[in-house]
Structures are given as C-alpha cells and as structure tokens.
Design an enzyme around this catalytic site. Structure first.
Site, PDB file in Angstrom:
ATOM      1  N   ASP A 140      95.967  65.256  63.195  1.00  0.00           N
ATOM      2  CA  ASP A 140      95.803  64.078  62.346  1.00  0.00           C
ATOM      3  C   ASP A 140      96.643  62.862  62.735  1.00  0.00           C
ATOM      4  O   ASP A 140      96.259  61.736  62.441  1.00  0.00           O
ATOM      5  CB  ASP A 140      96.100  64.462  60.887  1.00  0.00           C
ATOM      6  CG  ASP A 140      95.693  63.398  59.886  1.00  0.00           C
ATOM      7  OD1 ASP A 140      94.671  62.741  60.130  1.00  0.00           O
ATOM      8  OD2 ASP A 140      96.378  63.239  58.871  1.00  0.00           O
ATOM      9  N   CYS A 200      79.999  63.034  44.564  1.00  0.00           N
ATOM     10  CA  CYS A 200      81.224  62.438  45.097  1.00  0.00           C
ATOM     11  C   CYS A 200      81.188  60.915  45.024  1.00  0.00           C
ATOM     12  O   CYS A 200      82.227  60.270  44.827  1.00  0.00           O
ATOM     13  CB  CYS A 200      81.469  62.911  46.528  1.00  0.00           C
ATOM     14  SG  CYS A 200      80.160  62.505  47.700  1.00  0.00           S
ATOM     15  N   CYS A 220      89.849  52.512  47.925  1.00  0.00           N
ATOM     16  CA  CYS A 220      90.125  53.937  47.724  1.00  0.00           C
ATOM     17  C   CYS A 220      91.524  54.133  47.149  1.00  0.00           C
ATOM     18  O   CYS A 220      92.504  53.624  47.694  1.00  0.00           O
ATOM     19  CB  CYS A 220      89.992  54.674  49.054  1.00  0.00           C
ATOM     20  SG  CYS A 220      90.425  56.419  48.975  1.00  0.00           S
ATOM     21  N   SER A 222      93.390  56.741  47.161  1.00  0.00           N
ATOM     22  CA  SER A 222      94.274  57.440  48.098  1.00  0.00           C
ATOM     23  C   SER A 222      94.894  56.455  49.081  1.00  0.00           C
ATOM     24  O   SER A 222      96.087  56.539  49.397  1.00  0.00           O
ATOM     25  CB  SER A 222      93.502  58.515  48.861  1.00  0.00           C
ATOM     26  OG  SER A 222      93.257  59.631  48.052  1.00  0.00           O
TER      27      SER A 222
END
Length: 379
Positions: A140, A200, A220, A222
């Site tokens: 990541d 979603c 978003c 997040s």
C-alpha cells in the site's frame, strides 16, 4: 526474463500457497505484470478530474504508478495476497453511540502495513529461493495499484465503492503484493459481480461517488478525516457524525460480507479499547498520551492535532452536554485547526456559552480561519 523450470512450477506454487495460508493470508492469486494495460488511462482520468484532493503524491508518482513495469521494468508476475479483517460485529452500530467515537475496522488493530509486510517478505524469500528470481514486496505504501491487480489475479473485483470485493470475504481484505522477475502461471481474472446492487453508493453520507466504480476523495469522509490536513469543510461536519477515523459505511453494507463470517480462522482481532472509545477520554489525551495510546496503530500517523480535530467534530455532533467541558478545554490549543474545531463543537453544544466566551477569545486570536469559526453561524 527469469523463469522457473517447468517441472518445478507446480511444486513451487503449491509450497507458496501452503505457506501463505500458514502465515495468515486468506486469499492468493497470480497475475501477469502486463495484465492491466488500462491502468494508465484510469489513473490519468482520476487525476484530471481532481478526485485525489490534496493527495499530491498520487500525481507526483503517476509515472511509476501507471503500470507495474513502469515501477520495475523487469517485473513479469505479481502474486497478490489478501488477509481477512472482517469485524465480529456490525461496524455501523457505534454510529448510534454519539458520545463514543467510531473508528474504521481496519484501524482497530495494529497497523496492517506492519502485520503484512514481514509475512510477505518471508513468502517472497521462499519464492526467490525456489525460482532464482528477484522479488520485491509492496503493502500500500509504494506506487502500486493493488486493487485492480487483485482483480486481475482473481482475488475478487473492484466493487462500485472502488474497494476489492471477494465472494469469500466480502469487502474486508487487506492486500499485499509480491512482484517478481519470475514468469509464474497466472490465475483467471475475476469478473465484476455487483450486479444491480448499489447499497454502497446509496449509504454514502456525503455522496462521494459521482458514478459507480468512481470515488471523489474530496467528498469521502475517510479522506477528509485521515488525509485532509486543514479544517473539516463545514458541509461535511454533520455527515461526519462520530466517525473519528475513516468511514466504513460503504464497506459494511456490501451483501457479500455475509460470507466473511464463515471464514474466520486467521482473522485479525480488534483491540477492545478501539471498538467504541469515549470521546471525553480521547479529547483529554495530550500528545504523549496520544502517541502511547495509539502506538502501533495507523491512527498515530495522522498526528495528535488532526486526531483532536476529528474528535471535536464528533463532540459537536454528539448532542451530549456532558462533553461541553471537553470542547471548551481545547479552545486555547496551540494548533489552529484544533482551536477552530473546538469553537465549532462548543457552538453546536452550547451556543449561548460560545457567545459569552467569544469576545474574550477573539481578543488574542490571530488565525483568520479560527476567527471565522467564532462567527458561530447556525449549522
């Protein structure tokens, strides 16, 4: 190009799959490094639309990120691995506990980068010894687009929320990759299997999906409470609720999650103290206590000030008068972003108290954004 001997490939792949399972990986797939020629176009389109927000590193690393062989020209195959982190309980249940914080499921344990990387290295070592090939591991943090590669490797598919969905583990997979110069037999890619479902998309509190399979990070939650460095934009504060780190709504409603509960042998367990922490306790943490409390957690990476900002937005949304002292105590914090969030939180909980304090606080306030928060405009 380095290849393993034909007779050795089945044995080596069997050893790798067996060892991967023993190391706690629940999903294993292989794809050719050149399997996704569409990646440059997809990445460039997202950058051009501005959907990356302040994540300038996405554009800065775009040349290497566009394709695995741009990152490593000698790459021939990629092993993609997934580790189940599905929750034992409904991660959205804490959204109703307004005086507590909601932390994204992935951050309720140790930092997954640390958990996965060492295990990937061990598996990569086995591959290197068995094939004579060079290997590199990615979790990541490097410019490798793991999600579309996981789709190509048959792990699952990128759902309409852009996260990899597995028939076996739903939306709850940590991903890691081993890139190698060995030419390994590839698995069949997984077809997109969302069908007409749009749960979603519909659950998103901020309408962050301009279209299915497209995410505008600027909307978003997040992104906003993890990557965004400044004040939370006013239009997103109420939708943020008590989400103090991340947002799992779009993942949690995926119907494929029902299968994840059947596959828990190696699933990571959450820290009990991070499942529904009290906002008053979190707001009281000083920098040293914050670092100690979140040692080994991905939450530590956002820093104390950004974390307090998130906690204060949750306090402002709580409707809990008992949290007024927590907000008021941070009005004089050294960080302007924290002070601004404290002003907003106090104004939400006790507008009259905020008005009474305003003149005195403005006397010494030099930050223009914090001063604008003291305007105390109704939400």
């Amino acid at each position: 190009m380095i290849t393993t001997g034909i007779a050795n490939i089945p044995r080596l792949m069997g050893e790798l799959r067996t060892r991967a399972k023993a190391l706690g990986f629940d999903a294993f797939g292989v794809t050719d490094a050149a399997a996704r020629p569409d990646l440059p176009q997809k990445l460039d389109a997202a950058i051009a639309e501005g959907w990356m927000g302040e994540m300038d590193w996405m554009e800065a690393t775009a040349d290497r990120r566009r394709h695995p062989q741009a990152l490593w020209p000698d790459a021939r195959s990629i092993i993609v691995l997934g580790m189940n982190y599905g929750p034992d309980t409904d991660p959205m249940a804490t959204l109703e506990a307004a005086s507590c914080g909601t932390i994204s499921v992935y951050a309720r344990n140790r930092d997954y980068h640390d958990i996965i990387k060492g295990r990937l290295k061990e598996l990569a070592g086995l591959l290197a010894r068995g094939s004579g090939a060079d290997v590199k591991v990615f979790v990541d943090t490097a410019p490798l687009m793991e999600k579309p590669l996981a789709e190509a490797a048959g792990i699952g598919w990128q759902g309409k929320h852009s996260v990899v969905v597995s028939r076996t583990f739903g939306s709850w997979l940590f991903l890691g990759a081993i890139v190698t110069t060995a030419q390994l037999p590839a698995d069949d890619p997984h077809a997109e299997s969302c069908g007409s479902c749009r749960r979603c998309l519909d659950i998103c509190p901020t309408d962050a999906f301009p279209a299915p399979f497209r995410l505008d990070a600027r909307k978003c939650l997040s992104y906003l409470n993890i990557e965004h460095k400044g004040a939370i934009p006013p239009q997103f504060r109420k939708p943020m609720g008590n989400r103090i780190y991340g947002c799992d709504d779009c993942l949690a409603v995926c119907p494929w999650n029902k299968f994840a509960s059947q596959s828990r042998e190696a699933k990571l367990q959450a820290r009990a103290d991070l499942e529904a922490p009290r906002l008053c306790d979190l707001a009281a943490l000083d920098d040293a206590a914050f670092r100690a409390h979140f040692a080994g957690s991905p939450i530590k990476r956002i820093g104390h000030a950004r974390f307090l900002r998130n906690v204060l937005i949750a306090i402002g949304n709580s409707g809990d008068a008992a949290l007024i002292p927590s907000a008021e105590a941070l009005l004089g914090h050294e960080d302007a972003v924290v002070r601004g969030a404290a002003v907003w939180a106090l104004g939400q909980l006790d507008h009259d108290r905020a008005l009474w304090l305003r003149e005195g606080m403005l006397r010494d306030e030099t930050d223009i954004e914090v001063r604008s928060e003291w305007a105390l405009e109704p939400a």
